[in-house]
Design a protein around this motif. Structure first.
Motif, mmCIF file in Angstrom:
data_model
loop_
_atom_site.group_PDB
_atom_site.id
_atom_site.type_symbol
_atom_site.label_atom_id
_atom_site.label_comp_id
_atom_site.label_asym_id
_atom_site.label_seq_id
_atom_site.Cartn_x
_atom_site.Cartn_y
_atom_site.Cartn_z
ATOM 1 N N ARG A 85 0.833 -1.208 0.000
ATOM 2 C CA ARG A 85 0.000 0.000 0.000
ATOM 3 C C ARG A 85 0.864 1.252 0.000
ATOM 4 O O ARG A 85 0.621 2.207 -0.746
ATOM 5 C CB ARG A 85 -0.923 0.010 1.222
ATOM 6 C CG ARG A 85 -1.854 1.233 1.257
ATOM 7 C CD ARG A 85 -2.334 1.519 2.662
ATOM 8 N NE ARG A 85 -1.225 1.891 3.540
ATOM 9 C CZ ARG A 85 -0.674 3.096 3.570
ATOM 10 N NH1 ARG A 85 -1.098 4.051 2.758
ATOM 11 N NH2 ARG A 85 0.315 3.359 4.400
ATOM 12 N N LYS A 140 1.084 4.116 -2.955
ATOM 13 C CA LYS A 140 0.825 5.527 -2.654
ATOM 14 C C LYS A 140 2.012 6.391 -3.060
ATOM 15 O O LYS A 140 1.842 7.467 -3.659
ATOM 16 C CB LYS A 140 0.538 5.707 -1.166
ATOM 17 C CG LYS A 140 0.215 7.153 -0.792
ATOM 18 C CD LYS A 140 -0.152 7.282 0.678
ATOM 19 C CE LYS A 140 -0.490 8.733 1.018
ATOM 20 N NZ LYS A 140 -0.872 8.890 2.442
ATOM 21 N N LYS A 192 -6.521 8.347 -3.037
ATOM 22 C CA LYS A 192 -7.072 8.243 -4.386
ATOM 23 C C LYS A 192 -6.171 9.003 -5.348
ATOM 24 O O LYS A 192 -5.660 10.074 -5.017
ATOM 25 C CB LYS A 192 -8.488 8.813 -4.441
ATOM 26 C CG LYS A 192 -9.196 8.583 -5.776
ATOM 27 C CD LYS A 192 -10.655 9.002 -5.698
ATOM 28 C CE LYS A 192 -11.391 8.683 -6.991
ATOM 29 N NZ LYS A 192 -12.831 9.055 -6.899
ATOM 30 N N ALA A 220 -7.555 3.483 -2.656
ATOM 31 C CA ALA A 220 -7.135 2.618 -1.550
ATOM 32 C C ALA A 220 -8.105 2.777 -0.386
ATOM 33 O O ALA A 220 -8.505 3.893 -0.044
ATOM 34 C CB ALA A 220 -5.721 2.979 -1.113
ATOM 35 N N ILE A 252 -7.211 -2.258 -2.595
ATOM 36 C CA ILE A 252 -6.847 -1.214 -3.548
ATOM 37 C C ILE A 252 -7.456 -1.562 -4.893
ATOM 38 O O ILE A 252 -7.252 -2.659 -5.416
ATOM 39 C CB ILE A 252 -5.319 -1.081 -3.676
ATOM 40 C CG1 ILE A 252 -4.725 -0.738 -2.304
ATOM 41 C CG2 ILE A 252 -4.958 -0.018 -4.705
ATOM 42 C CD1 ILE A 252 -3.225 -0.602 -2.298
#
Length: 240
Positions: free
Chosen positions: A15, A19, A37, A47, A58
């Motif tokens: 994650r 990001k 987002k 996410a 996600i």
């Protein structure tokens, strides 16, 4: 815009990586559980927070969703909408099929591929969004190609452009060359999966003409099913 989506179950590390990679495309968002987002050229990455303490959800949607998702999970596949009926092939049982590319292109070799598909494989092919390669983007094909080679049994034969030109100059018919390659590729898999009865070929000439082209071959695989635009009818041809 492509409306298909891909859902990943991501660890905290994955994650964070996602990001970081899309932070420059971050977009304002609304939603109780959304934590990030991003919008990138028609691609949407959303996410969601880890509510159960296991994985983050996600979702990649829009343009090139599968290509992007595969960067983080090699097993990523398109989501199949529950209320959408997936188009069915004419036969979804165990089978072998063949198709070719490069015919008529003076710069490319002629390539014939045969592929084996089990009943279970059909489910995976649908999840990957494979039905007709002509309707798939080049990016998608390039991304999932290596995955398909790992997961499915196939036989690939290549006739280099120079060799093909030599054969044509000797008076050989291109369709004869193609028929011989299809025959050999199908034989290769038939020997690996002898119990398979249903064998399909993407039809490029009539059945009688096809077998005439093979009259001097030592081994000939018979009882084939010929189908024009076979990739839309049989998963083995679509995979090939």
């Amino acid at each position: 815009m492509n409306n298909k989506s891909v859902t990943l179950k991501a660890s905290e590390e994955t994650r964070s990586t996602i990001k970081k990679n899309y932070i420059q495309y971050a977009s304002p968002f609304k939603g109780e559980y959304i934590i990030f987002k991003a919008l990138k050229n028609g691609l949407i990455i959303t996410a969601y927070e880890n509510k159960k303490g296991e994985f983050f959800k996600i979702i990649f949607s829009g343009n090139h969703a599968l290509e992007e998702a595969l960067k983080y999970d090699v097993n990523a596949t398109y989501n199949i909408p529950k209320k959408v009926v997936v188009e069915k092939w004419l036969d979804e049982g165990p089978q072998i099929g063949s198709d070719e590319v490069g015919v008529g292109d003076l710069l490319l070799p002629m390539i014939v591929v045969s592929a084996y598909v089990s009943k279970e494989d059909v489910i995976e092919l649908k999840r990957l969004g494979i039905h007709d390669s002509k309707k798939m983007s080049d990016e998608t094909i390039l991304k999932i190609g290596p995955l398909l080679c790992q997961k499915f049994a196939f036989s690939k034969l290549t006739l280099p452009n120079a060799k093909m030109s030599d054969e044509v100059l000797k008076g050989e018919n291109l369709n004869t060359l193609k028929a011989k390659m299809h025959n050999r590729a199908l034989l290769n898999l038939k020997k690996k999966f002898p119990i398979v009865k249903n064998i399909y070929i993407d039809q490029f000439v009539s059945e009688n003409t096809y077998y005439k082209y093979l009259k001097n071959e030592k081994e000939i695989l018979s009882d084939l099913v010929f189908k024009t635009k076979g990739e839309s009818s049989f998963p083995s041809i679509a995979l090939a």
